[in-house]
Design a protein around this motif. Structure first.
Motif, PDB file in Angstrom:
ATOM      1  N   TYR A  33       0.839  -1.303   0.039  1.00 18.47           N
ATOM      2  CA  TYR A  33       0.070   0.030   0.056  1.00 18.47           C
ATOM      3  C   TYR A  33       0.883   1.223   0.084  1.00 18.47           C
ATOM      4  O   TYR A  33       2.165   1.249   0.511  1.00 18.47           O
ATOM      5  N   ILE A  52      -3.642   3.875  -1.782  1.00 18.86           N
ATOM      6  CA  ILE A  52      -3.927   2.838  -2.863  1.00 18.86           C
ATOM      7  C   ILE A  52      -3.089   1.490  -2.262  1.00 18.86           C
ATOM      8  O   ILE A  52      -2.131   1.223  -1.750  1.00 18.86           O
ATOM      9  N   CYS A  54      -2.543  -2.347  -3.191  1.00 16.92           N
ATOM     10  CA  CYS A  54      -1.988  -3.460  -4.166  1.00 16.92           C
ATOM     11  C   CYS A  54      -2.596  -4.765  -3.587  1.00 16.92           C
ATOM     12  O   CYS A  54      -1.851  -5.348  -2.572  1.00 16.92           O
ATOM     13  N   THR A  55      -3.176  -5.375  -4.237  1.00 12.26           N
ATOM     14  CA  THR A  55      -3.728  -7.052  -3.879  1.00 12.26           C
ATOM     15  C   THR A  55      -3.128  -7.835  -4.847  1.00 12.26           C
ATOM     16  O   THR A  55      -2.586  -7.572  -5.730  1.00 12.26           O
ATOM     17  N   ARG A  58      -5.843  -6.509  -7.809  1.00  8.97           N
ATOM     18  CA  ARG A  58      -6.224  -5.248  -8.338  1.00  8.97           C
ATOM     19  C   ARG A  58      -5.520  -4.347  -7.527  1.00  8.97           C
ATOM     20  O   ARG A  58      -4.853  -4.738  -6.504  1.00  8.97           O
ATOM     21  N   LEU A  59      -5.619  -2.947  -7.973  1.00  6.66           N
ATOM     22  CA  LEU A  59      -4.971  -1.714  -7.420  1.00  6.66           C
ATOM     23  C   LEU A  59      -6.589  -1.452  -6.937  1.00  6.66           C
ATOM     24  O   LEU A  59      -7.437  -0.918  -7.619  1.00  6.66           O
ATOM     25  N   PHE A  61      -8.185   2.033  -5.064  1.00  6.49           N
ATOM     26  CA  PHE A  61      -7.967   3.365  -4.808  1.00  6.49           C
ATOM     27  C   PHE A  61      -9.103   3.968  -3.897  1.00  6.49           C
ATOM     28  O   PHE A  61     -10.034   3.870  -4.163  1.00  6.49           O
ATOM     29  N   GLU A  74     -11.099   1.076  -9.107  1.00  7.81           N
ATOM     30  CA  GLU A  74     -10.206   0.037  -8.956  1.00  7.81           C
ATOM     31  C   GLU A  74      -9.707  -0.273 -10.390  1.00  7.81           C
ATOM     32  O   GLU A  74     -10.363   0.337 -11.281  1.00  7.81           O
ATOM     33  N   LEU A  77      -5.310  -5.692 -11.970  1.00  7.03           N
ATOM     34  CA  LEU A  77      -3.774  -6.057 -12.599  1.00  7.03           C
ATOM     35  C   LEU A  77      -3.689  -6.513 -13.988  1.00  7.03           C
ATOM     36  O   LEU A  77      -3.025  -5.997 -14.741  1.00  7.03           O
ATOM     37  N   LEU A 120       3.764  -3.998  -6.411  1.00  2.00           N
ATOM     38  CA  LEU A 120       2.931  -3.869  -7.580  1.00  2.00           C
ATOM     39  C   LEU A 120       3.587  -4.413  -8.825  1.00  2.00           C
ATOM     40  O   LEU A 120       2.840  -5.281  -9.384  1.00  2.00           O
ATOM     41  N   HIS A 124       1.344  -7.568 -10.735  1.00  2.00           N
ATOM     42  CA  HIS A 124       1.208  -7.325 -11.996  1.00  2.00           C
ATOM     43  C   HIS A 124       1.597  -8.477 -12.929  1.00  2.00           C
ATOM     44  O   HIS A 124       1.108  -8.914 -13.851  1.00  2.00           O
TER      45      HIS A 124
END
Length: 129
Positions: A33, A52, A54-55, A58-59, A61, A74, A77, A120, A124
């Motif tokens: 995050y 933000i 990051c999972t 997805r990201l 917001f 969102e 990714l 991230l 990704h």
């Protein structure tokens, strides 16, 4: 490894954490995050700081303040076309492109961003398969 973080302090100092649970999907894992400013967003909202997250999928917001109940958008990714870093002497940032959507992250603290950026990139890469 990110240094240990007191979640109680984060809930007070980063308001987005108080609404994060509403947006996480079952089984979704948080990878990193960062608390930043955004220059471009796909939704209309007020200026200010964003969380933000990051999972593995997805990201997320999130923006929450005393004046609003929370803004959310969102980016999955696997739909991200490019992630370009933008660093300066004092701050870090990036431009994330996904189809027609471009989000510019700026004024991210370098200490936080040095943990967020690899999380991230790894998430990704794994999402793209």
């Amino acid at each position: 490894d990110r240094p240990s973080v007191n979640m109680d302090i984060l809930f007070v100092t980063v308001p987005g954490f108080s609404i994060l649970h509403k947006h996480l999907e079952q089984g979704e894992t948080i990878k990193g995050y960062c608390y930043v400013n955004l220059n471009r967003t796909p939704i209309k909202c007020s200026a200010g700081k964003w969380l933000i997250v990051c999972t593995d999928k997805r990201l997320i917001f999130l923006q929450k303040s005393l004046l609003n109940n929370g803004h959310f958008f969102e980016i999955y990714l696997k739909t991200i076309d490019s992630i370009l870093p933008k660093n300066s002497w004092l701050f870090a940032g990036a431009i994330i492109s996904s189809g027609e959507t471009k989000v510019e992250i700026f004024h991210a603290g370098k200490a936080d961003f040095k943990y967020f950026w690899p999380a991230l990139q790894n998430a990704h890469t794994l999402a793209k398969g």
